[in-house]
Design a protein around this motif. Structure first.
Motif, PDB file in Angstrom:
ATOM      1  N   ILE A   1       0.839  -1.202   0.000  1.00  0.00           N
ATOM      2  CA  ILE A   1       0.000   0.000   0.000  1.00  0.00           C
ATOM      3  C   ILE A   1       0.873   1.252   0.000  1.00  0.00           C
ATOM      4  O   ILE A   1       0.653   2.196  -0.769  1.00  0.00           O
ATOM      5  CB  ILE A   1      -0.934  -0.004   1.221  1.00  0.00           C
ATOM      6  CG1 ILE A   1      -1.927  -1.167   1.129  1.00  0.00           C
ATOM      7  CG2 ILE A   1      -1.672   1.322   1.342  1.00  0.00           C
ATOM      8  CD1 ILE A   1      -2.753  -1.359   2.387  1.00  0.00           C
ATOM      9  N   ALA A   2       1.881   1.264   0.867  1.00  0.00           N
ATOM     10  CA  ALA A   2       2.770   2.420   0.956  1.00  0.00           C
ATOM     11  C   ALA A   2       3.553   2.618  -0.338  1.00  0.00           C
ATOM     12  O   ALA A   2       3.785   3.754  -0.775  1.00  0.00           O
ATOM     13  CB  ALA A   2       3.728   2.240   2.130  1.00  0.00           C
TER      14      ALA A   2
ATOM     15  N   CYS B   1       8.845  -3.040   4.645  1.00  0.00           N
ATOM     16  CA  CYS B   1       7.751  -2.243   5.183  1.00  0.00           C
ATOM     17  C   CYS B   1       8.255  -0.891   5.675  1.00  0.00           C
ATOM     18  O   CYS B   1       7.655   0.153   5.396  1.00  0.00           O
ATOM     19  CB  CYS B   1       7.063  -3.003   6.311  1.00  0.00           C
ATOM     20  SG  CYS B   1       5.513  -2.253   6.861  1.00  0.00           S
ATOM     21  N   GLY B   2       9.360  -0.896   6.392  1.00  0.00           N
ATOM     22  CA  GLY B   2       9.916   0.358   6.880  1.00  0.00           C
ATOM     23  C   GLY B   2      10.334   1.281   5.754  1.00  0.00           C
ATOM     24  O   GLY B   2      10.063   2.489   5.780  1.00  0.00           O
ATOM     25  N   GLN B   3      10.989   0.721   4.729  1.00  0.00           N
ATOM     26  CA  GLN B   3      11.433   1.536   3.601  1.00  0.00           C
ATOM     27  C   GLN B   3      10.247   2.079   2.813  1.00  0.00           C
ATOM     28  O   GLN B   3      10.242   3.240   2.394  1.00  0.00           O
ATOM     29  CB  GLN B   3      12.326   0.699   2.683  1.00  0.00           C
ATOM     30  CG  GLN B   3      12.800   1.411   1.421  1.00  0.00           C
ATOM     31  CD  GLN B   3      13.765   2.544   1.703  1.00  0.00           C
ATOM     32  OE1 GLN B   3      14.396   2.562   2.759  1.00  0.00           O
ATOM     33  NE2 GLN B   3      13.879   3.479   0.781  1.00  0.00           N
ATOM     34  N   ALA B   4       9.233   1.252   2.604  1.00  0.00           N
ATOM     35  CA  ALA B   4       8.079   1.681   1.812  1.00  0.00           C
ATOM     36  C   ALA B   4       7.283   2.773   2.523  1.00  0.00           C
ATOM     37  O   ALA B   4       6.867   3.757   1.903  1.00  0.00           O
ATOM     38  CB  ALA B   4       7.183   0.487   1.506  1.00  0.00           C
TER      39      ALA B   4
ATOM     40  N   ASP C   1      -2.999  10.131   3.994  1.00  0.00           N
ATOM     41  CA  ASP C   1      -3.005   8.668   4.001  1.00  0.00           C
ATOM     42  C   ASP C   1      -1.675   8.111   4.504  1.00  0.00           C
ATOM     43  O   ASP C   1      -1.641   7.134   5.266  1.00  0.00           O
ATOM     44  CB  ASP C   1      -3.288   8.136   2.595  1.00  0.00           C
ATOM     45  CG  ASP C   1      -4.749   8.281   2.197  1.00  0.00           C
ATOM     46  OD1 ASP C   1      -5.573   8.602   3.074  1.00  0.00           O
ATOM     47  OD2 ASP C   1      -5.059   8.078   1.009  1.00  0.00           O
ATOM     48  N   ALA C   2      -0.569   8.712   4.060  1.00  0.00           N
ATOM     49  CA  ALA C   2       0.749   8.234   4.486  1.00  0.00           C
ATOM     50  C   ALA C   2       0.942   8.426   5.985  1.00  0.00           C
ATOM     51  O   ALA C   2       1.465   7.547   6.680  1.00  0.00           O
ATOM     52  CB  ALA C   2       1.847   8.963   3.709  1.00  0.00           C
ATOM     53  N   MET C   3       0.513   9.566   6.502  1.00  0.00           N
ATOM     54  CA  MET C   3       0.634   9.820   7.934  1.00  0.00           C
ATOM     55  C   MET C   3      -0.198   8.824   8.740  1.00  0.00           C
ATOM     56  O   MET C   3       0.248   8.309   9.776  1.00  0.00           O
ATOM     57  CB  MET C   3       0.184  11.249   8.240  1.00  0.00           C
ATOM     58  CG  MET C   3       1.103  12.328   7.703  1.00  0.00           C
ATOM     59  SD  MET C   3       2.710  12.338   8.529  1.00  0.00           S
ATOM     60  CE  MET C   3       2.237  12.845  10.174  1.00  0.00           C
ATOM     61  N   THR C   4      -1.390   8.538   8.261  1.00  0.00           N
ATOM     62  CA  THR C   4      -2.257   7.593   8.970  1.00  0.00           C
ATOM     63  C   THR C   4      -1.703   6.178   8.896  1.00  0.00           C
ATOM     64  O   THR C   4      -1.719   5.433   9.883  1.00  0.00           O
ATOM     65  CB  THR C   4      -3.675   7.633   8.382  1.00  0.00           C
ATOM     66  OG1 THR C   4      -4.165   8.976   8.417  1.00  0.00           O
ATOM     67  CG2 THR C   4      -4.616   6.738   9.167  1.00  0.00           C
ATOM     68  N   LEU C   5      -1.193   5.798   7.731  1.00  0.00           N
ATOM     69  CA  LEU C   5      -0.618   4.465   7.569  1.00  0.00           C
ATOM     70  C   LEU C   5       0.563   4.264   8.510  1.00  0.00           C
ATOM     71  O   LEU C   5       0.697   3.213   9.149  1.00  0.00           O
ATOM     72  CB  LEU C   5      -0.175   4.272   6.118  1.00  0.00           C
ATOM     73  CG  LEU C   5       0.298   2.874   5.717  1.00  0.00           C
ATOM     74  CD1 LEU C   5      -0.852   1.882   5.797  1.00  0.00           C
ATOM     75  CD2 LEU C   5       0.881   2.898   4.312  1.00  0.00           C
TER      76      LEU C   5
END
Length: 240
Positions: A80-81, A152-155, A187-191
């Motif tokens: 998703i990210a 996950c961390g990088q994305a 969206d990125a902040m919420t994710l």
């Protein structure tokens, strides 16, 4: 439990607790609160789930099943990210080609072009990590935990940076709902807040590197501990 993705539509509810173990509450055991009013990811409805004095069946024990489910979920988060980061980079690049200032496209100025180039580099790094993590998960490789958490961390980091910079590239337009970059930023902040990969990712990464074996063809002792920051001969060193 807060931020549970639409539990009302799920056919089966599983809970991780006590051990950890995996438990399956009986039908109708959970109480659902009203949908949460989030900053971003508003199309993905989440609710508060309440379990109070309910009976449940234990269907799994130990960490194996829990870790497998966690890694699969984290890889979905990474995907998703990754898509969010790609959308932000491509939109900012297209805007920089079309928007002009002082008779030139703003993308011709280093302050803009370097910013987009950095975010495009982050995107490619995240994409390659996600591909390798997916391959490792499918092949049940021993280093799958380290790779999934790194991906996950990088994305997520790439999505945060790309959406933030996209807002900056668009300037005042970046804060207007005429353009989607403000949506991607939210969206990125919420994710990152709801599914922060750093909470458990660092444990996988640090543990994986400390226990790393020497690379193929490397001399004995080449798998020295990154956390210690020293080479096999005792001299200080950085990341191998």
């Amino acid at each position: 439990k807060y931020a549970v993705p639409d539990p009302g539509s799920a056919g089966t509810l599983l809970v991780v607790a006590n051990g950890p173990s995996i438990w399956r509450p009986g039908p109708g055991a959970a109480a659902l609160a009203a949908a949460e009013d989030k900053l971003g990811l508003r199309s993905a409805r989440t609710l508060k789930l309440v379990l109070d004095g309910v009976e449940a069946e234990r269907i799994g024990t130990g960490t194996t099943e829990v870790v497998a489910a966690l890694l699969a979920a984290k890889l979905v988060t990474a995907g998703i990210a990754l898509g969010l980061a790609r959308a932000a980079v491509e939109y900012a690049a297209a805007y920089a080609r079309e928007r002009t200032a002082f008779g030139r496209p703003i993308g011709a100025f280093q302050g803009i072009s370097f910013m987009i180039a950095d975010r495009a580099t982050d995107l490619e790094a995240a994409r390659l990590l996600c591909w390798e993590a997916g391959w490792a998960l499918e092949a049940a490789r021993q280093d799958v935990g380290r790779l999934v958490m790194a991906a996950c961390g990088q994305a997520v980091s790439a999505a945060l940076a790309a959406s933030d910079d996209a807002v900056q590239v668009l300037g005042g337009h970046g804060y207007m709902r005429d353009h989607p970059v403000e949506l991607w930023y939210r969206d990125a902040m919420t994710l990152a807040t709801l599914d922060a990969p750093w909470l458990v990712g660092d444990l996988f990464l640090a543990g994986g590197y400390r226990a790393a074996e020497p690379a193929r063809g490397a001399s004995q002792g080449a798998g020295w501990e990154v956390a210690a920051g020293r080479r096999p001969d005792g001299s200080p060193g950085g990341t191998p």
